[in-house]
Write a protein that holds these residues in place. Structure first.
Motif, PDB file in Angstrom:
ATOM      1  N   SER A 205      -0.911 -60.501 -55.859  1.00 28.56           N
ATOM      2  CA  SER A 205      -1.526 -59.438 -55.072  1.00 28.56           C
ATOM      3  C   SER A 205      -3.039 -59.422 -55.228  1.00 28.56           C
ATOM      4  CB  SER A 205      -0.942 -58.079 -55.468  1.00 28.56           C
ATOM      5  OG  SER A 205      -1.324 -57.739 -56.792  1.00 28.56           O
ATOM      6  N   GLN A 206      -3.528 -59.990 -56.331  1.00 29.24           N
ATOM      7  CA  GLN A 206      -4.963 -59.998 -56.580  1.00 29.24           C
ATOM      8  C   GLN A 206      -5.639 -61.282 -56.097  1.00 29.24           C
ATOM      9  OE1 GLN A 206      -5.021 -59.314 -60.825  1.00 29.24           O
ATOM     10  NE2 GLN A 206      -4.889 -57.074 -60.590  1.00 29.24           N
ATOM     11  N   SER A 207      -4.866 -62.197 -55.544  1.00 30.46           N
ATOM     12  CA  SER A 207      -5.424 -63.453 -55.062  1.00 30.46           C
ATOM     13  C   SER A 207      -6.243 -63.225 -53.794  1.00 30.46           C
ATOM     14  CB  SER A 207      -4.315 -64.460 -54.769  1.00 30.46           C
ATOM     15  OG  SER A 207      -3.573 -64.048 -53.640  1.00 30.46           O
ATOM     16  N   ARG A 208      -7.167 -64.137 -53.520  1.00 26.00           N
ATOM     17  CA  ARG A 208      -7.982 -64.035 -52.312  1.00 26.00           C
ATOM     18  C   ARG A 208      -7.112 -64.069 -51.060  1.00 26.00           C
ATOM     19  NH1 ARG A 208     -13.470 -64.806 -52.418  1.00 26.00           N
ATOM     20  NH2 ARG A 208     -14.402 -65.210 -54.466  1.00 26.00           N
ATOM     21  N   TYR A 209      -6.076 -64.894 -51.089  1.00 26.97           N
ATOM     22  CA  TYR A 209      -5.187 -65.019 -49.930  1.00 26.97           C
ATOM     23  C   TYR A 209      -4.504 -63.679 -49.651  1.00 26.97           C
ATOM     24  CZ  TYR A 209      -1.213 -66.454 -47.084  1.00 26.97           C
ATOM     25  OH  TYR A 209      -0.279 -66.555 -46.095  1.00 26.97           O
ATOM     26  N   ALA A 210      -3.966 -63.047 -50.693  1.00 24.03           N
ATOM     27  CA  ALA A 210      -3.264 -61.769 -50.518  1.00 24.03           C
ATOM     28  C   ALA A 210      -4.224 -60.680 -50.053  1.00 24.03           C
ATOM     29  CB  ALA A 210      -2.593 -61.358 -51.821  1.00 24.03           C
ATOM     30  N   GLN A 211      -5.438 -60.686 -50.597  1.00 22.34           N
ATOM     31  CA  GLN A 211      -6.411 -59.670 -50.206  1.00 22.34           C
ATOM     32  C   GLN A 211      -6.852 -59.866 -48.749  1.00 22.34           C
ATOM     33  OE1 GLN A 211      -9.489 -59.901 -53.151  1.00 22.34           O
ATOM     34  NE2 GLN A 211      -8.220 -59.062 -54.776  1.00 22.34           N
ATOM     35  N   ALA A 212      -6.999 -61.121 -48.342  1.00 26.26           N
ATOM     36  CA  ALA A 212      -7.359 -61.401 -46.954  1.00 26.26           C
ATOM     37  C   ALA A 212      -6.229 -60.974 -46.018  1.00 26.26           C
ATOM     38  CB  ALA A 212      -7.659 -62.891 -46.775  1.00 26.26           C
ATOM     39  N   MET A 213      -4.990 -61.240 -46.428  1.00 25.26           N
ATOM     40  CA  MET A 213      -3.845 -60.848 -45.617  1.00 25.26           C
ATOM     41  C   MET A 213      -3.764 -59.329 -45.487  1.00 25.26           C
ATOM     42  SD  MET A 213      -1.575 -62.427 -43.931  1.00 25.26           S
ATOM     43  CE  MET A 213      -0.143 -61.993 -42.949  1.00 25.26           C
ATOM     44  N   ASP A 214      -4.113 -58.632 -46.554  1.00 24.45           N
ATOM     45  CA  ASP A 214      -4.103 -57.174 -46.525  1.00 24.45           C
ATOM     46  C   ASP A 214      -5.096 -56.651 -45.495  1.00 24.45           C
ATOM     47  OD1 ASP A 214      -3.477 -54.472 -47.778  1.00 24.45           O
ATOM     48  OD2 ASP A 214      -5.628 -54.588 -48.148  1.00 24.45           O
ATOM     49  N   VAL A 215      -6.273 -57.276 -45.422  1.00 28.50           N
ATOM     50  CA  VAL A 215      -7.272 -56.869 -44.437  1.00 28.50           C
ATOM     51  C   VAL A 215      -6.741 -57.092 -43.019  1.00 28.50           C
ATOM     52  CG1 VAL A 215      -9.552 -57.377 -43.486  1.00 28.50           C
ATOM     53  CG2 VAL A 215      -9.228 -57.238 -45.968  1.00 28.50           C
ATOM     54  N   VAL A 216      -6.105 -58.246 -42.799  1.00 28.83           N
ATOM     55  CA  VAL A 216      -5.546 -58.554 -41.478  1.00 28.83           C
ATOM     56  C   VAL A 216      -4.495 -57.525 -41.085  1.00 28.83           C
ATOM     57  CG1 VAL A 216      -4.150 -60.206 -40.179  1.00 28.83           C
ATOM     58  CG2 VAL A 216      -6.022 -61.027 -41.620  1.00 28.83           C
ATOM     59  N   LEU A 217      -3.597 -57.195 -41.997  1.00 27.17           N
ATOM     60  CA  LEU A 217      -2.498 -56.286 -41.687  1.00 27.17           C
ATOM     61  C   LEU A 217      -2.984 -54.857 -41.452  1.00 27.17           C
ATOM     62  CD1 LEU A 217       0.204 -57.600 -44.184  1.00 27.17           C
ATOM     63  CD2 LEU A 217       0.077 -57.980 -41.718  1.00 27.17           C
ATOM     64  N   ARG A 218      -3.958 -54.419 -42.248  1.00 32.16           N
ATOM     65  CA  ARG A 218      -4.499 -53.079 -42.024  1.00 32.16           C
ATOM     66  C   ARG A 218      -5.251 -53.006 -40.703  1.00 32.16           C
ATOM     67  NH1 ARG A 218      -8.118 -51.211 -46.379  1.00 32.16           N
ATOM     68  NH2 ARG A 218      -8.398 -53.381 -46.986  1.00 32.16           N
ATOM     69  N   SER A 219      -5.948 -54.088 -40.357  1.00 34.03           N
ATOM     70  CA  SER A 219      -6.650 -54.126 -39.073  1.00 34.03           C
ATOM     71  C   SER A 219      -5.653 -54.108 -37.923  1.00 34.03           C
ATOM     72  CB  SER A 219      -7.521 -55.381 -38.986  1.00 34.03           C
ATOM     73  OG  SER A 219      -8.483 -55.403 -40.029  1.00 34.03           O
ATOM     74  N   LEU A 220      -4.553 -54.834 -38.075  1.00 31.72           N
ATOM     75  CA  LEU A 220      -3.513 -54.846 -37.058  1.00 31.72           C
ATOM     76  C   LEU A 220      -2.919 -53.458 -36.882  1.00 31.72           C
ATOM     77  CD1 LEU A 220      -1.769 -56.526 -35.115  1.00 31.72           C
ATOM     78  CD2 LEU A 220      -0.221 -56.993 -37.031  1.00 31.72           C
ATOM     79  N   ASP A 221      -2.752 -52.736 -37.970  1.00 33.45           N
ATOM     80  CA  ASP A 221      -2.220 -51.378 -37.898  1.00 33.45           C
ATOM     81  C   ASP A 221      -3.138 -50.481 -37.072  1.00 33.45           C
ATOM     82  OD1 ASP A 221      -0.583 -49.038 -38.810  1.00 33.45           O
ATOM     83  OD2 ASP A 221      -2.419 -48.543 -39.879  1.00 33.45           O
ATOM     84  N   ILE A 222      -4.437 -50.552 -37.320  1.00 35.15           N
ATOM     85  CA  ILE A 222      -5.398 -49.736 -36.571  1.00 35.15           C
ATOM     86  C   ILE A 222      -5.399 -50.122 -35.097  1.00 35.15           C
ATOM     87  CG2 ILE A 222      -7.842 -49.217 -36.274  1.00 35.15           C
ATOM     88  CD1 ILE A 222      -8.140 -49.546 -39.309  1.00 35.15           C
TER      89      ILE A 222
END
Length: 292
Positions: A205-222
């Motif tokens: 969860s702390q990896s760059r990949y996971a953090q980048a994916m989190d940004v994508v998913l939150r942006s998709l939600d908005i």
């Protein structure tokens, strides 16, 4: 009291649609046609085939939600797959087509090749469902002929216009599962992570990949919330039902019955509006008859 339903997308939140269907029936509303997007398209398919809300709840609750997300070798590129969903649909939907539905039904998708919304109303129900639930990048796109189809929520999160097209003379009741614009962005839990040892899951969860994916998913939600709000403002359903499901993540494992009850409660909140709608229609019909 005849109505048409537009069932919106929202992943696991969509189990609230079951309660909406049940409560509307209990109040004497006759659902004459139904359109669905994403999970709403899935629920709508079962209902259009003649499943009762209680039967839909039983079928959905009996499925092991942890087995949904396996990958198939023939899948298009995606973060996760839905091999379990395919097997489940093969059991309950099988080879049935739109010709087998009991009421008019359509499901929305988006074609990546043309950039257009594609409303499916013929052919395989199973393939149509897989297309409408194909969240871009998360689940594999579905190829049907020249189309490369993904989740209809990309352009139409709550399919009011497709629902109205099915029965133009009937009022449209829309069920929106999206949070309001302005609320904090919602991330998504990654399915299967609860089976990973805590120490490993924390590092992932702390990896760059996971953090980048989190940004994508939150942006998709908005983005999805904004598109839903704009489409509802333009397409103007007669009544909007808004189940309280903001605490449920899109890909979460849920208690189907508990989420369905939220749909029932949401219908109770708008019952005055629904009854007023038909009271107005009845008055208008009497005045028209008197005038003639």
């Amino acid at each position: 009291m005849d109505i048409t339903l537009a069932l919106g997308g929202g992943g696991s939140k969509g189990n609230a649609h079951i309660g909406v269907l049940r409560r509307l029936e209990q109040e004497g509303f006759k659902i004459r046609a139904v359109a669905g997007t994403s999970f709403g398209g899935l629920v709508a398919a079962f209902y259009a085939l003649g499943y009762t809300p209680d039967e839909i709840e039983e079928v959905f609750a009996s499925f092991d939600q942890s087995s949904w997300y396996g990958r198939l070798s023939r899948n298009e590129p995606s973060f996760i797959g839905f091999a379990g969903v395919v097997k489940w649909l093969e059991v309950h939907i099988g080879s049935r087509t739109f010709a087998d539905v009991k009421i008019p039904y359509t499901v929305t998708t988006v074609d990546l090749n043309s950039g257009r919304q594609i409303n499916l109303s013929e052919g395989s129900l199973l393939h149509s469902i897989l297309a409408t639930i194909a969240i871009p990048g998360i689940f594999p796109a579905q190829r049907l002929g020249d189309w490369e189809l993904v989740d209809g929520g990309v352009l139409d999160p709550v399919p009011v216009a497709p629902a109205r097209a099915l029965a133009p003379k009937l009022p449209v009741v829309a069920v929106s599962l999206n949070m309001p614009i302005g609320e904090p962005a919602q991330s998504w839990a990654i399915p299967g992570m609860d089976a990973v040892p805590h120490s490993i899951a924390k590092r992932l969860s702390q990896s760059r990949y996971a953090q980048a994916m989190d940004v994508v998913l939150r942006s998709l939600d908005i983005m999805m919330r904004a598109v839903a709000a704009y489409r509802l403002a333009i397409d103007k359903p007669n009544v909007i039902v808004r189940p309280q499901v903001a605490d449920i993540e899109t890909l979460s494992r849920v208690d189907v019955s508990e989420v369905a009850k939220r749909g029932e409660a949401a219908v109770d909140e708008v019952l005055p509006d629904l009854k007023q709608l038909f009271a107005w229609h009845n008055r208008a019909a009497r005045l028209l008859k008197f005038g003639n």
